[in-house]
Design an enzyme around this catalytic site. Structure first.
Site, PDB file in Angstrom:
ATOM      1  N   ASP A 133      34.894  24.267  50.005  1.00  0.00           N
ATOM      2  CA  ASP A 133      34.495  23.987  51.389  1.00  0.00           C
ATOM      3  C   ASP A 133      33.949  25.276  51.992  1.00  0.00           C
ATOM      4  OD1 ASP A 133      35.302  21.286  51.413  1.00  0.00           O
ATOM      5  OD2 ASP A 133      37.367  21.846  51.821  1.00  0.00           O
ATOM      6  N   ASP A 155      31.038  16.209  51.888  1.00  0.00           N
ATOM      7  CA  ASP A 155      31.828  15.621  52.976  1.00  0.00           C
ATOM      8  C   ASP A 155      30.919  15.139  54.104  1.00  0.00           C
ATOM      9  OD1 ASP A 155      34.102  16.392  51.523  1.00  0.00           O
ATOM     10  OD2 ASP A 155      34.325  18.258  52.647  1.00  0.00           O
TER      11      ASP A 155
END
EC number: 3.4.23.36
Length: 183
Positions: A133, A155
């Site tokens: 991330d 995402d």
């Protein structure tokens, strides 16, 4: 004697025909973009580092072994296989839905985005055992900052796809409601 010609007025309704490859190509594009951006972060930013970009956004490098919002990140490693299996099962369902409903543009685009994002995170889990991330948005009020959990292109694609699925359903139900109104 010849049987009567099958006309569109007398034939049963069939799903709209379209090509599925544009939707699969969209998924592949999302997958490639996701993996490329994660690679850039892995190559250029140390783990747990933060690079301020604006007053509300940082580039970061986090490794998340869990799911969204680091759900089950502290588990013993079994979650890697659970989330991989769930994503692969969902991906198979999505491919089946794409073939079945490829003529529905908004629906198919939504599914393609979700598929590309799901596969992007599956690649991370299979190769690295975690998801990278790197997008960190936050708000600062009175000297205190509140950060949204860091996320990535996969995402984002899944989120946009989910919103498009909701929009598609809303538009379809609205059209159905208007079609049943007396004139």
């Amino acid at each position: 004697m010849n049987p009567p010609a099958n006309t569109s007025a007398s034939s049963p309704a069939r799903p709209a025909r379209g090509r599925v490859w544009p939707w699969l190509a969209t998924s592949a594009l999302v997958l490639v973009l996701d993996q490329w951006t994660k690679w850039l972060i892995q190559q250029n930013l140390p783990i747990n580092a933060s690079l301020p970009v604006t007053g509300f956004f940082n580039l970061v490098h986090y490794e998340n072994p869990g799911a969204a919002f680091s759900f089950l990140a502290a588990a013993d490693g079994w979650q890697r296989w659970l989330f991989t299996g769930l994503a692969l099962a969902a991906s198979a369902l999505i491919v089946w839905l794409l073939f079945r409903h490829r003529g529905r543009t908004l629906f198919s685009l939504a599914l393609a985005l979700i598929l590309g994002g799901a596969l992007g995170n599956v690649v991370d889990r299979l190769v690295w055992g975690h998801v990278t991330d790197f997008l960190d948005f936050y708000i600062t009020v009175g000297g205190r900052s509140w950060h949204w959990p860091a996320f990535n292109v996969a995402d984002s694609s899944i989120t946009v796809g989910a919103m498009l699925l909701l929009a598609d359903e809303w538009l379809r139900s609205r059209a159905a409601r208007h079609a049943t109104l007396p004139r």
